[in-house]
Motif scaffolding. Sequence first.
Motif, short mmCIF file in Angstrom:
data_model
loop_
_atom_site.label_atom_id
_atom_site.label_comp_id
_atom_site.label_asym_id
_atom_site.label_seq_id
_atom_site.Cartn_x
_atom_site.Cartn_y
_atom_site.Cartn_z
N PRO A 20 1.11 -1.33 0.08
CA PRO A 20 0.06 -0.05 0.02
C PRO A 20 0.83 1.25 0.05
CG PRO A 20 -0.26 -1.13 2.13
CD PRO A 20 0.68 -1.94 1.24
N ASP A 21 0.53 2.22 -0.79
CA ASP A 21 1.04 3.56 -0.79
C ASP A 21 0.39 4.74 0.31
OD1 ASP A 21 -1.46 4.22 -1.75
OD2 ASP A 21 -0.75 4.63 -3.86
N MET A 22 0.81 5.80 0.23
CA MET A 22 0.62 6.93 1.25
C MET A 22 -0.99 7.18 1.01
SD MET A 22 1.29 8.57 4.02
CE MET A 22 2.80 9.01 4.07
N SER A 23 -1.66 7.04 -0.24
CA SER A 23 -2.86 7.23 -0.46
C SER A 23 -3.84 6.44 0.38
CB SER A 23 -3.11 7.62 -1.84
OG SER A 23 -3.15 6.52 -2.35
N ALA A 24 -3.50 5.01 0.09
CA ALA A 24 -4.16 3.99 0.82
C ALA A 24 -4.24 4.13 2.27
CB ALA A 24 -3.62 2.74 0.44
N PHE A 25 -2.83 4.51 2.81
CA PHE A 25 -2.67 4.90 4.24
C PHE A 25 -3.67 5.92 5.03
CE2 PHE A 25 -0.83 6.78 8.06
CZ PHE A 25 -0.75 5.33 9.06
N GLU A 26 -3.84 7.04 3.87
CA GLU A 26 -4.68 8.11 4.49
C GLU A 26 -5.94 7.66 4.46
OE1 GLU A 26 -4.27 11.54 2.11
OE2 GLU A 26 -2.23 11.41 1.71
N LYS A 27 -6.35 7.00 3.41
CA LYS A 27 -7.91 5.88 3.47
C LYS A 27 -8.17 5.47 4.68
CE LYS A 27 -11.93 4.86 1.73
NZ LYS A 27 -13.01 5.41 2.58
N HIS A 28 -7.13 4.80 5.04
CA HIS A 28 -7.04 3.84 6.50
C HIS A 28 -7.33 4.54 7.59
CE1 HIS A 28 -6.18 0.46 9.40
NE2 HIS A 28 -5.28 1.50 9.75
N VAL A 29 -6.51 5.73 7.66
CA VAL A 29 -6.49 6.86 8.93
C VAL A 29 -8.05 7.25 8.77
CG1 VAL A 29 -5.64 8.88 9.66
CG2 VAL A 29 -4.12 7.23 8.83
N GLU A 30 -8.41 7.60 7.55
CA GLU A 30 -9.96 8.30 7.55
C GLU A 30 -10.80 7.23 7.99
OE1 GLU A 30 -13.05 9.96 4.20
OE2 GLU A 30 -10.93 9.48 3.79
N ASP A 31 -10.87 5.89 7.62
CA ASP A 31 -11.77 4.96 8.12
C ASP A 31 -11.59 4.64 9.65
OD1 ASP A 31 -12.71 4.79 5.46
OD2 ASP A 31 -11.53 2.86 5.01
N GLU A 32 -10.24 4.39 10.20
CA GLU A 32 -10.13 4.14 11.42
C GLU A 32 -10.68 5.47 12.31
OE1 GLU A 32 -8.72 1.25 13.18
OE2 GLU A 32 -9.31 0.21 11.32
N ALA A 33 -10.38 6.41 11.94
CA ALA A 33 -10.84 7.76 12.63
C ALA A 33 -12.18 7.79 12.82
CB ALA A 33 -10.04 8.83 12.61
N ALA A 34 -12.91 7.74 11.75
CA ALA A 34 -14.47 7.81 11.45
C ALA A 34 -14.84 6.67 12.50
CB ALA A 34 -14.92 7.53 10.30
N GLN A 35 -14.65 5.49 12.33
CA GLN A 35 -14.98 4.27 13.16
C GLN A 35 -14.75 4.72 14.69
OE1 GLN A 35 -17.03 1.98 12.29
NE2 GLN A 35 -17.29 1.49 14.29
N LEU A 36 -13.79 5.14 14.93
CA LEU A 36 -13.53 5.34 16.42
C LEU A 36 -14.49 6.48 17.17
CD1 LEU A 36 -11.76 5.02 19.13
CD2 LEU A 36 -10.07 7.01 18.29
N ILE A 37 -14.42 7.40 16.22
CA ILE A 37 -15.40 8.51 16.53
C ILE A 37 -16.97 8.09 16.62
CG2 ILE A 37 -16.44 10.94 15.87
CD1 ILE A 37 -13.42 11.58 15.08
N ARG A 38 -17.52 7.40 15.59
CA ARG A 38 -18.63 6.81 15.59
C ARG A 38 -19.00 5.95 16.88
NH1 ARG A 38 -17.56 5.44 9.70
NH2 ARG A 38 -18.28 7.39 8.65
N SER A 39 -18.13 5.18 17.02
CA SER A 39 -18.31 4.21 18.37
C SER A 39 -18.43 5.17 19.69
CB SER A 39 -17.28 3.37 18.48
OG SER A 39 -15.88 3.87 18.87
#
Length: 106
Positions: A20-39
Motif C-alpha cells: 500500500p502507498d500513502m494514499s491507501a494509508f490516508e484512506k485507512h486513517v480516515e476509516d479508523e478515525a471515523a469508526q472510532l468517533i462513531r463508536s
Amino acid sequence: MRIITFTLLALIVALVFTNPDMSAFEKHVEDEAAQLIRSEIGDESWLGDAVGSFAGSALASQAPDFTTRTNYVVASTYAIDINENGEPDLKWIGLGNRFFQLDTDD
C-alpha cells in the motif's frame, strides 16, 4: 523444488504489487478515525455518522504531514509522530493492501 520456488516468487511478486502507498494509508486513517468517533458518539446516530465522516476526512488530510513511510518493496511501515518529538506515537505495517497496527515503545 520448482513448485516451492515458483510459489515463493509468486508470493513476492504479489506482495510487491499490493504494497500500500500513502494514499491507501490516508484512506485507512480516515476509516479508523471515523469508526472510532462513531463508536464514541454512537454507531446508530446520524450525528455520530456525520461527525465521524467529517473528522475522519480532516485527520486523513493531515496524516501525510505527521507520517513517515518507509518502503521495503514488499511492505511498508508508517509512523505517525503527532508531537513532532522524533518518537512515533503510532505505527503500522502495510502488507498486502492491509494495515496492521504495531505496538510503540513507551
